[in-house]
Design an enzyme around this catalytic site. Structure first.
Site, PDB file in Angstrom:
ATOM      1  N   TYR A  45     -55.224  26.900 -44.472  1.00 47.13           N
ATOM      2  CA  TYR A  45     -56.358  27.503 -44.514  1.00 47.13           C
ATOM      3  C   TYR A  45     -56.720  28.325 -45.611  1.00 47.13           C
ATOM      4  CZ  TYR A  45     -55.887  26.525 -39.603  1.00 47.13           C
ATOM      5  OH  TYR A  45     -55.626  25.897 -38.118  1.00 47.13           O
TER       6      TYR A  45
ATOM      7  N   THR B 152     -55.734  51.949 -65.303  1.00 46.50           N
ATOM      8  CA  THR B 152     -57.016  51.839 -65.296  1.00 46.50           C
ATOM      9  C   THR B 152     -57.372  52.521 -63.999  1.00 46.50           C
ATOM     10  OG1 THR B 152     -56.714  49.704 -64.169  1.00 46.50           O
ATOM     11  CG2 THR B 152     -57.355  49.584 -66.499  1.00 46.50           C
TER      12      THR B 152
ATOM     13  N   ASN C 151     -53.775  41.209 -54.149  1.00 40.20           N
ATOM     14  CA  ASN C 151     -53.695  42.276 -53.543  1.00 40.20           C
ATOM     15  C   ASN C 151     -54.496  42.574 -52.259  1.00 40.20           C
ATOM     16  OD1 ASN C 151     -51.653  43.296 -55.152  1.00 40.20           O
ATOM     17  ND2 ASN C 151     -53.044  44.592 -56.516  1.00 40.20           N
TER      18      ASN C 151
ATOM     19  N   CYS D 167     -61.685  26.348 -30.804  1.00 44.51           N
ATOM     20  CA  CYS D 167     -60.710  27.135 -30.522  1.00 44.51           C
ATOM     21  C   CYS D 167     -60.855  28.771 -31.274  1.00 44.51           C
ATOM     22  CB  CYS D 167     -59.166  26.564 -31.173  1.00 44.51           C
ATOM     23  SG  CYS D 167     -58.662  25.281 -30.083  1.00 44.51           S
TER      24      CYS D 167
ATOM     25  N   LYS E 292     -64.767  19.445 -38.505  1.00 44.36           N
ATOM     26  CA  LYS E 292     -64.075  19.072 -39.495  1.00 44.36           C
ATOM     27  C   LYS E 292     -63.841  17.722 -39.639  1.00 44.36           C
ATOM     28  CE  LYS E 292     -59.561  19.495 -37.220  1.00 44.36           C
ATOM     29  NZ  LYS E 292     -58.129  20.147 -37.474  1.00 44.36           N
TER      30      LYS E 292
END
Length: 433
Positions: free
Chosen positions: A253, A86, A210, A264, A320
């Site tokens: 994460y 492709t 990727n 931070c 959070k």
């Protein structure tokens, strides 16, 4: 099984050799006569450790042949794997002409013969491509149960491709509806313990991997450039970074959801970027980290305001859960924006106690939301029942309570992947999928 492999380039050649090693009969198919001739002699058209030995053994045992005739390849096989190239167009988009041509050839043979068949797409294609191929060439055959179609991305690294096939770090099977296939035929052709997604999800896995690999290389090189300026050993710095497998090399994460915030990350990203600009060090990835975070926040606000509801309930305000830190919180930015546009807000955050806010945290909220006290509610139920739209950024309410309190006419936006919300009987839209 007897398996026809369409495309005898890198992926097709390795897949052929490794499936032959597992005992399958292989019929290679390619438009280039030179590749077909090499296969028929038991040689690989590419250089890859161990591959020639695998093909030679398969040839000796009578389990390897190749042809330029697509109809012959399909006729002799129980399954077909499409591995054709492709290539990129000048625009950067993919050229799917080869995949379309092979799909058309296979569908023509199956429609004429009526034989049942298994079809695996392995060519790297953008999400939606497999479904488009099925719509254009196979939908009637799939609906009739004549052909079962999967998308199975490959994760073969040049130089270690045979080892990667034998011991896959990742195996993925895409089905038309994302449900487990009725048989393990795709697993027989992949090895490992595949994760099952829909066609589009399986296609996206390849690009996600990727993109992440490219991002990691770019990140390491940017750290290296800063270290070079400082006279430090960038390789040593990255070795220490990678030694943290709790946070740095982990899934901690790697969860789509809220923009980052807190005291931070925003401060340190900005500080390092300031240093780089001051010293003339080019760090495009770092530069765009702020922009991509803002783009995610903009999307959340657009999603909320696009609902046409004026009474908004926020579940969670701190950056959070289990903290009262409001510094850099994206939900404070959301609340600010909504208040500025005249929305009616109600907020519940079990960790917030305004009487205990001190220092920079207190100054932040006094500067941005001086009327916060009038918006905070002591319980989630009051927020939920009096709102037309609930935005859940924290899991601060039990699922059973949500199921009882939320009415069908209310809308719920989940910011942080509270997937179970999808199963409940109200209008629901998640931010990240």
């Amino acid at each position: 099984m007897n398996v026809s492999i369409f495309g005898l380039g890198y992926v097709g050649a390795v897949t052929s050799g490794c499936l032959a090693e597992l005992g399958h009969g292989i019929i290679g198919a390619d438009v280039q006569q030179a590749k077909v001739d090499a296969f028929n002699r038991g040689f690989s058209p590419i250089i890859e450790p161990e591959l020639d030995d695998l093909l030679q053994k398969a040839k000796r045992e009578g389990r390897l042949s190749a042809t330029t005739n697509a109809a012959d390849a399909v006729a002799q096989s129980d399954a077909s794997i499409i591995c054709v190239g492709t290539p990129s167009l000048e625009s950067g988009r993919l050229n799917l002409d080869f995949v379309r041509k092979v799909s058309e050839q296979i569908s023509t043979v199956l429609r004429a013969s009526g034989k049942k068949h298994i079809l695996l797409f392995r060519s790297t294609m953008l999400p939606g491509s497999t479904r488009a191929m099925v719509t254009d060439f196979f939908e009637d055959l799939r609906a009739a149960g004549q052909v079962r179609i999967y998308y199975c991305p490959e994760f073969l690294r040049e130089g270690t491709a045979v080892k990667d096939f034998r011991e896959p770090s990742l195996a993925v099977v895409g089905t038309h509806d994302g449900k487990e296939p009725e048989s393990d035929e795709a697993k027989q052709l992949l090895g490992g313990s595949p994760s099952v997604l829909g066609w589009e999800g399986a296609e996206m896995i390849k690009y996600s991997c990727n993109y992440f690999h490219a991002l990691k290389v770019g990140f390491a090189n940017e750290i290296g450039r800063v270290c070079k300026f400082l006279g430090e050993d960038g390789a040593r710095v990255m070795d220490v970074v990678c030694s943290d497998t709790r946070l740095n090399i982990s899934r901690y994460y790697m969860k789509p959801g809220n923009p980052y915030g807190g005291s931070c990350l925003p401060k340190d990203v900005s500080a390092l970027l300031s240093l780089a600009r001051q010293e003339g060090i080019s760090l495009p990835l770092l530069d765009n980290t702020l922009d991509t975070n803002q783009a995610h926040l903009d999307l959340l606000i657009k999603l909320i305001t696009g609902k046409g509801r004026r009474k908004i309930g926020l579940l969670g305000l701190a950056f959070k859960a289990d903290t009262d830190d409001l510094r850099g919180s994206p939900m404070v930015a959301v609340a600010e924006t909504l208040l500025g546009r005249g929305y009616e807000l109600r907020i519940y955050d079990p960790s917030l106690n305004l009487s205990r806010l001190i220092g920079a945290n207190e100054a932040e909220i006094q500067r941005r939301m001086p009327h916060l006290a009038s918006l905070l509610k002591p319980g989630a139920r009051e927020v939920i029942e009096d709102s037309e739209l609930i935005v859940a950024s924290q899991k601060c309410v039990a699922m059973e309570e949500l199921g009882t309190w939320v009415k069908p006419e209310q809308a719920v936006i989940d910011v942080n992947g509270w997937r179970e919300l999808k199963t409940l009987p109200w209008q629901y839209e998640g931010l990240c999928w």
